[in-house]
Design a protein around this motif. Structure first.
Motif, short mmCIF file in Angstrom:
data_model
loop_
_atom_site.label_atom_id
_atom_site.label_comp_id
_atom_site.label_asym_id
_atom_site.label_seq_id
_atom_site.Cartn_x
_atom_site.Cartn_y
_atom_site.Cartn_z
N SER A 1 0.84 -1.21 0.00
CA SER A 1 0.00 0.00 0.00
C SER A 1 0.87 1.26 0.00
O SER A 1 1.43 1.65 1.04
N GLN A 2 0.97 1.87 -1.16
CA GLN A 2 1.79 3.08 -1.24
C GLN A 2 1.23 4.15 -0.33
O GLN A 2 1.99 4.87 0.33
N ALA A 3 -0.11 4.23 -0.27
CA ALA A 3 -0.73 5.28 0.55
C ALA A 3 -0.32 5.12 2.02
O ALA A 3 0.02 6.09 2.70
N LEU A 4 -0.34 3.88 2.49
CA LEU A 4 0.00 3.65 3.90
C LEU A 4 1.50 3.89 4.12
O LEU A 4 1.90 4.48 5.14
N ARG A 5 2.31 3.47 3.18
CA ARG A 5 3.77 3.70 3.31
C ARG A 5 4.07 5.18 3.35
O ARG A 5 4.98 5.62 4.06
#
Ligand code: UDP
Ligand code: LCN
Length: 796
Positions: free
Chosen positions: A588-592
């Motif tokens: 998850s790029q958003a979470l990273r």
């Protein structure tokens, strides 16, 4: 018929029904689970343009079906229309016929899909505890499940009333059996009948009415003893009179509330033994080691709370007696840097409580030196129980007044001891393994090498049926929810093909079940905002742990230390799903972008682990960190933190507006969840198990579905994004979490409730036939003929 209109529907809308059921058969799978059946319903409604399908009686049936077993032309279904209520059906898809069947037929059909053999061709042992309980009072409403003691009190006080009227002496006898350290308590032999007791109560009251209310037994005891009384009624004259009045009221008309109040004043529990054989049971350097987690924390906190409560009660009863609590565990000679090789250890924070360690011995009597997985303890437990019985009697100076078993092994040992010593037995499951793993019963043979579930489930059945009462941490542990089967409920009916079939294993409507939730130690886990209590001396060490370079105990170095932390901490068991979390995070790029991941679990170096499953998980986390290139965003600490450090770490993460996540595939209760919440950390936790009940979604935290990692990562990323936009949102969730724990999960509430239960079940066990001798005899047979041979098969 249990689903209204179903037979008529099948008859009148044959084509439509046929389409749906044939579709299910066409999936070509022998078993469909609840979610598969719901998906099938949706798929057919969409593909066949039958939007109303869900609103038909067949749609309603599929919506409440738990499982279907398919072999053309048959579909067998287990249906659970309400909490803990089960029915079994079968459809003949070609003839479109429907029939209600027995649980036994349903299970036999299931077995056939696994063995490929006709179940009628070979005899199969059916375990059925139902007939033993037929005469026994049961709860009627599912919402009353877990409030057994209230029910029992109501039921049995009217029985008592009836029998006292017939001159029943049992209450009197009960009040004469209490003794401690050779001292007679409550009543002596001068009172010979219930009428005599009533008379003595009146005389005692008249006498006490003219004594100073604050006077104690030393002042008034001589006269009371002449009347037939002994110490235990209260510390002061005022309290004694109050207790005497309660008893007079009961003799007149035993109301349940008064009875509960009176019994909670009778000095009954002075010596307590708590059994917890497996794992490393110690007070330092153990948490996070294999098989060593919440159960140890729970018991140590429980002991402190119970000792305090016992002391308080004894003081009020006017007795100067020190309560004795002994936790019995296994002595492990090769104990690493723990104290598990010491026979006796005082429990910190108590006056007298101690850990007593007794070794496992081989058949030839030699002490087993090394740690043994909780899945492999079975061959040692019988001998262990005998050794424990002897050592416990010596240590306590007599029989315990109550035995509390923990987990499958401790509950089995408690069963054997309670039986031998004639003591009340209480069970705490912590985690029942059967519902943790899909088809752990049906495909038991596949798991036998690693988990030996056949022995464990057999032990569970024996112990839960033998227990006088069972403490569950949540309602869902017993009976689940509308669409979720409870952990105990899953033992009602199941089959292990080729071994035995259980048609009535436990009844969750049995009044032995009681919900008493554990707490989070408020001395250790308190909100981050209570700055004056904070352990700021630990902050440098915590900073180094999180932001220091990677090395022997840590992997990953956070490149952007300003980001909030998404924190998780657990034993590195597969079921804890730490690797799953690392994977979701990696994907998850958003979470990273929103947060760094902080993992405290297991060891970074697999060579430091003695557990096969843990080593596998270590390798998996390394693999995923490499695969997703996480070294700059994920910090993995392979350390066991002591609880003060863990407490301060939760708060340290909260200071930086972080969050806690508990991603387990299944979590029986989840102490880390309430610890994080008590510290003021917004918490995301699995919707399978205890956290479903602990957290109210969107108010005191969030539920996540570990089977849908992408969605879970999305919920977490959205949360951080919203907090960035609306910083007060974080504060709101934080407060919601703190309030929830304060209201529901505290050790003071626990101890008070637990002691009340112990007295009441002890009383009922004495005055009624709660002993259930027939059940006991049956269980003994089951032990001898099933569990012993199964245990023998476990390598030792
Ligand atoms: N724990 C800890 N240090 C660690 C790992 C775990 O203090 O390094 C504690 C944690 O704070 C919690 C317990 O171990 O009190 C784990 O309990 P939980 O109920 O969450 O899971 P279990 O291990 O019993 O399945
Ligand atoms: C064991 C577990 O697996 C946890 O879910 C519980 O919180 C713990 O025991 C304490 O009961």
């Amino acid at each position: 018929m249990l689903i209204e209109g179903l037979p008529e529907y099948l008859h009148e809308h044959r084509e439509e029904a046929h389409t749906l059921l044939r579709y299910c058969l066409g999936l070509g799978r022998p078993f469909l689970l609840q979610s598969d059946l719901r998906d099938a319903l949706q798929d057919v409604a969409g593909e066949q343009e039958l939007p109303h399908l869900a609103d038909t009686p067949l749609g309603h049936t599929l919506a409440v079906a738990q499982e279907a077993v398919l072999e053309a032309p048959w579909i067998y279904m287990s249906v659970r229309p309400r909490v803990a209520r089960w029915h079994y059906l079968r459809f003949h898809v070609e003839a479109m016929q429907l029939e209600e069947i027995s649980v036994s037929e349903f299970l036999a059909f299931k077995e056939r899909q696994v063995t490929g053999q006709d179940p009628n061709a070979a005899w199969m042992l059916e375990v059925d505890l139902g007939p033993f309980n037929r005469e026994f009072p049961k709860l009627k409403e599912s919402r009353s499940i877990g409030r057994g003691v209230e029910f029992l009190n109501r039921r049995l006080s009217s029985q008592l009333f009836h029998e006292l009227g017939k001159g029943d002496q049992r209450l009197l006898n009960f009040l004469r059996v209490h003794q401690c350290q050779g001292q007679q308590l409550m009543l002596n032999q001068r009172i010979e009948s219930v009428e005599g007791l009533q008379h003595a109560l009146r005389r005692a009251d008249e006498y006490l009415a003219v004594q100073p209310p604050e006077a104690d037994w030393d002042t008034i005891g001589t006269r009371l003893r002449e009347l037939g009384f002994e110490p235990g009624w209260g510390r002061t004259v005022a309290r004694m009179r109050d207790t005497l009045h309660l008893l007079s009221d009961i003799l007149e008309a035993p109301a349940p509330r008064v009875l509960e109040q009176f019994l909670s004043r009778v000095p009954m529990i002075f010596r307590l033994a708590i059994l917890s054989p497996h794992g490393y049971f110690g007070q330092a350097n153990v948490l996070g080691l294999p098989d060593t987690g919440g159960q140890v924390v729970y018991i140590l906190d429980q002991v402190r709370a119970l000792e305090k409560e016992m002391r308080r009660a004894l003081h009020e009863q006017g007795l100067d007696i020190d309560p004795q609590i002994v936790v019995v565990t296994r002595l492990i000679p090769e104990a690493g840097n723990t104290t598990c090789n010491e026979r006796l250890e005082h429990i910190i924070g108590t006056e007298h409580a101690r850990i007593l360690r007794v070794p496992f011995r081989s058949e030839s009597g030699e002490v087993v030196p090394h740690w043994i997985s909780r899945f492999e303890v079975w061959p040692y437990l019988e001998r262990f129980s005998v050794d424990v019985g002897r050592e416990l009697l010596a240590e306590l100076g007599g029989r315990p007044d109550l035995l509390i078993g923990n987990y499958s092994d401790g509950n089995l040992v408690a069963t054997m001891l309670a039986h031998n010593l004639g003591v009340t037995q209480c069970n705490v499951a912590h985690a029942l393994e059967k519902p943790k793993y899909l088809y752990s019963d049906l495909y038991w043979r596949d798991n036998e090498d690693q988990y030996h579930f056949s022995a464990q489930f057999t032990a569970d059945l024996i112990a839960m049926n033998a227990a006088d009462f069972i403490i569950a941490s949540t309602y869902q542990e017993i009976a689940g929810r509308e669409d979720n089967v409870g952990q105990y409920e899953s033992y009602e009916a199941f089959t292990m093909p080729g071994l035995y079939r259980v048609v009535n294993g436990i009844d969750v409507f049995d009044p032995k079940f009681n919900i008493v939730s554990p707490g989070a130690d408020s001395e250790v886990y308190f909100p981050y905002s209570q700055t004056e209590r904070r352990l700021s001396g630990l902050h440098d060490e915590i900073h180094d742990l999180i932001y220091g370079p990677s090395g022997e105990i840590a992997r990953g170095q956070l490149a952007e230390p300003g980001r909030p932390l998404l924190f998780t901490m657990a034993r590195l068991d597969k079921i804890k799903n730490i690797a799953g979390l690392v994977d979701w995070y990696g994907q998850s790029q958003a979470l990273r972008n929103a947060a760094n991941l902080l993992v405290v679990a297991g060891h970074v170096d697999p060579a430091n682990s003695s557990d096969h499953e843990e080593r596998e998980q270590i390798d998996r986390v390394h693999y995923l960190m490499n695969e997703h290139g996480l070294d700059g965003q994920c910090r993995w600490l392979g350390v066991q933190l002591d609880k003060n450090m863990a407490g301060e770490l939760y708060r340290y993460v909260a200071d930086r507006m972080g969050a806690f996540v508990q991603p387990a595939l299944f979590e029986a209760f989840g102490l880390t969840v309430i610890e994080a919440m008590a510290s003021g950390l917004p918490t995301f936790a699995t919707k399978y198990g205890g956290p479903l009940e602990i957290i109210e979604h969107g108010e005191s935290g969030f539920h996540i579905d570990p089977n849908h990692g992408e969605a879970a990562a999305g919920i977490m990323a959205d949360f951080f994004e919203r907090c960035r936009r609306e910083p007060e949102y974080w504060g709101r969730m934080s407060l919601g979490a703190v309030e929830r724990v304060k209201a529901r999960y505290t050790w003071d509430l626990y101890a008070e409730r637990m002691m009340t239960l112990s007295r009441i079940y002890g009383f009922w066990k004495y005055v009624t036939n709660l002993e259930r001798t027939e059940t006991q005899r049956y269980l003994e047979m089951f032990y001898g003929l099933q569990l012993r041979p199964l245990s023998e098969q476990v390598p030792h």
